[in-house]
Each structure stands twice: as C-alpha cells, then as structure tokens.
Write a protein that holds these residues in place. Structure first.
Motif, PDB file in Angstrom:
ATOM      1  N   GLY A  29       0.798  -1.053   0.055  1.00 22.19           N
ATOM      2  CA  GLY A  29      -0.240   0.131  -0.001  1.00 22.19           C
ATOM      3  C   GLY A  29       0.740   1.257   0.058  1.00 22.19           C
ATOM      4  N   ALA A  30       0.291   2.213  -0.522  1.00 22.13           N
ATOM      5  CA  ALA A  30       1.022   3.657  -0.687  1.00 22.13           C
ATOM      6  C   ALA A  30       1.247   4.260   0.805  1.00 22.13           C
ATOM      7  CB  ALA A  30       0.294   4.787  -1.488  1.00 22.13           C
ATOM      8  N   LEU A  31       0.272   4.272   1.772  1.00 20.22           N
ATOM      9  CA  LEU A  31       0.532   4.636   3.031  1.00 20.22           C
ATOM     10  C   LEU A  31       1.566   4.128   3.572  1.00 20.22           C
ATOM     11  CD1 LEU A  31      -3.054   5.225   4.339  1.00 20.22           C
ATOM     12  CD2 LEU A  31      -1.324   7.009   3.712  1.00 20.22           C
ATOM     13  N   ALA A  32       2.109   2.954   3.386  1.00 15.65           N
ATOM     14  CA  ALA A  32       2.841   2.143   4.144  1.00 15.65           C
ATOM     15  C   ALA A  32       4.333   2.069   3.694  1.00 15.65           C
ATOM     16  CB  ALA A  32       2.419   0.692   4.485  1.00 15.65           C
ATOM     17  N   THR A  33       4.324   3.027   2.564  1.00 11.50           N
ATOM     18  CA  THR A  33       5.562   2.870   1.831  1.00 11.50           C
ATOM     19  C   THR A  33       6.191   4.274   1.847  1.00 11.50           C
ATOM     20  OG1 THR A  33       4.567   1.330  -0.017  1.00 11.50           O
ATOM     21  CG2 THR A  33       6.533   2.723  -0.555  1.00 11.50           C
TER      22      THR A  33
END
Length: 210
Positions: A29-33
């Motif tokens: 996911g983008a939030l966790a990257t």
C-alpha cells in the motif's frame, strides 16, 4: 511488470521510480511505503524522488492517472473497431477489462485501491476518468436496449439510462476484481477467462444472441 505497466511519459529515472513504486504499493500500500524505500529500490538517495516528482503523493497520482488513461485508450480503440454494434461493443469492453486486470494485476490493483488516497483536483480527475469509462459502457448498453438487443433489468419505469448505468457498474466491478484473485497458475487461462466474463456480461445485459 512490462513497459505497458509504467507511466505514459517521463524520463528514464521517473520510470524507474514509478516501477519501484508500483511494486511496493502493490505489496504494502502507498500509505505504508516511505519515499526512502522507493528510492532505495532504484539505488537512489531519497532526495532523488523530489527531483522528478513534487511528492510521493504526486508520484501516486501520476501512476494512477496514467494507468486509468491507458485503460481508457484501449477501451476506446476496441470499441471503435466494432462501432455500431452494441453486442460487439460490449464484448470488446469486457475483453479489454479482463485482459488488463488479469495480465496487469499490479498496476490494476494499485490504481483501483490507492486512488482514494488522492485529494482535491487529483482525486476529482481520476473519478472523472472512471465515470467516463462507466458512461461509455452505459451508452453501449442503452443503445443495445433501444435496438432490442439487450433487456436491461430495472427499466420498468421507462428510464433506460438509469437501468444502463446500474448494469454497467456491476459488469465493470466484476472485471476490476479479477486483479484481486487471479494468478498465473489459475486453471482458467486468459482467453478462457475473457470468454467466461463476456458471457456473464451478456447475461447481465439480457442480451438476445439468437
């Protein structure tokens, strides 16, 4: 990941960053990257991303926009090839959707999951593209309905357009969700999967193929 999975334009470094971002956004996911993880995957320093994109959010926006635009272009090309025949136009749209979501699962899942993280004009632009795609299919369904080729559920009140939209949404949704479960070892190959989903869509549209 193939060349057709990457953004439509940009420099070599931009495309490297985009490719790394797609793989990471797909997995976690983008939030966790974090930015550092994207640039490290390209053997670059964290600051390198900001030489090419204003932020991680802008990188996500470019990815999601270009994935959607590529799908829209392919749908338009497929429909143009059979223009004037709603039955064939429906088949063509579903075939494109199945192929894109089965053969390009990483980009499809990123585009369909992560666009909701975008804000403001970026989000509005993606939603507008998605609505254009829905409306293109609804136009096909309505045309077929008016020609007696489709029998749309929910047209009892004579509102064919509303019935067409309500049919277009689940047809596209079932195709989009292919990216969530399809894998290379699935017993159905890409061609069989396309044929299966085209048949489902025809039944949902109440197609008269006799």
């Amino acid at each position: 990941m193939t060349e057709s999975d990457l953004p439509l334009g940009g420099s070599r470094v931009q495309r490297r960053l985009a490719g790394a971002a797609v793989e990471l956004f797909y997995r976690q996911g983008a939030l966790a990257t974090p930015v550092r993880q994207i640039t490290e995957a390209c053997d670059l320093t964290p600051g390198a991303l900001y030489n090419h994109f204003g932020s991680k959010d802008e990188l996500l926006y470019v990815l999601v926009r270009d994935i959607h635009l590529r799908l829209e272009d392919e749908v338009a090309e497929a429909v143009e090839a059979v223009a004037g025949d709603p039955l064939e136009e429906l088949r063509a749209i579903v075939a494109v959707y199945v192929r894109r979501h089965a053969d390009h699962r990483e980009t499809a899942r990123v585009a369909n999951r992560e666009y909701r993280l975008l804000g403001g004009a970026w989000y509005d632009e993606i939603v507008a593209i998605r609505r254009r795609l829905r409306d293109r299919l609804a136009d096909v369904l309505l045309a077929g309905h008016e020609k007696g080729m489709f029998r749309l559920v929910g047209d009892a009140g004579g509102d064919g357009r509303a019935a067409a939209v309500r049919t277009a949404v689940p047809i596209l949704d079932m195709c989009v969700h292919i990216s969530e479960w399809f894998h290379d070892r699935h017993p159905l190959g890409a061609a069989e999967l396309q044929a299966h989903y085209v048949e489902l869509a025809l039944r949902m549209a109440g197609a008269r193929t006799d």
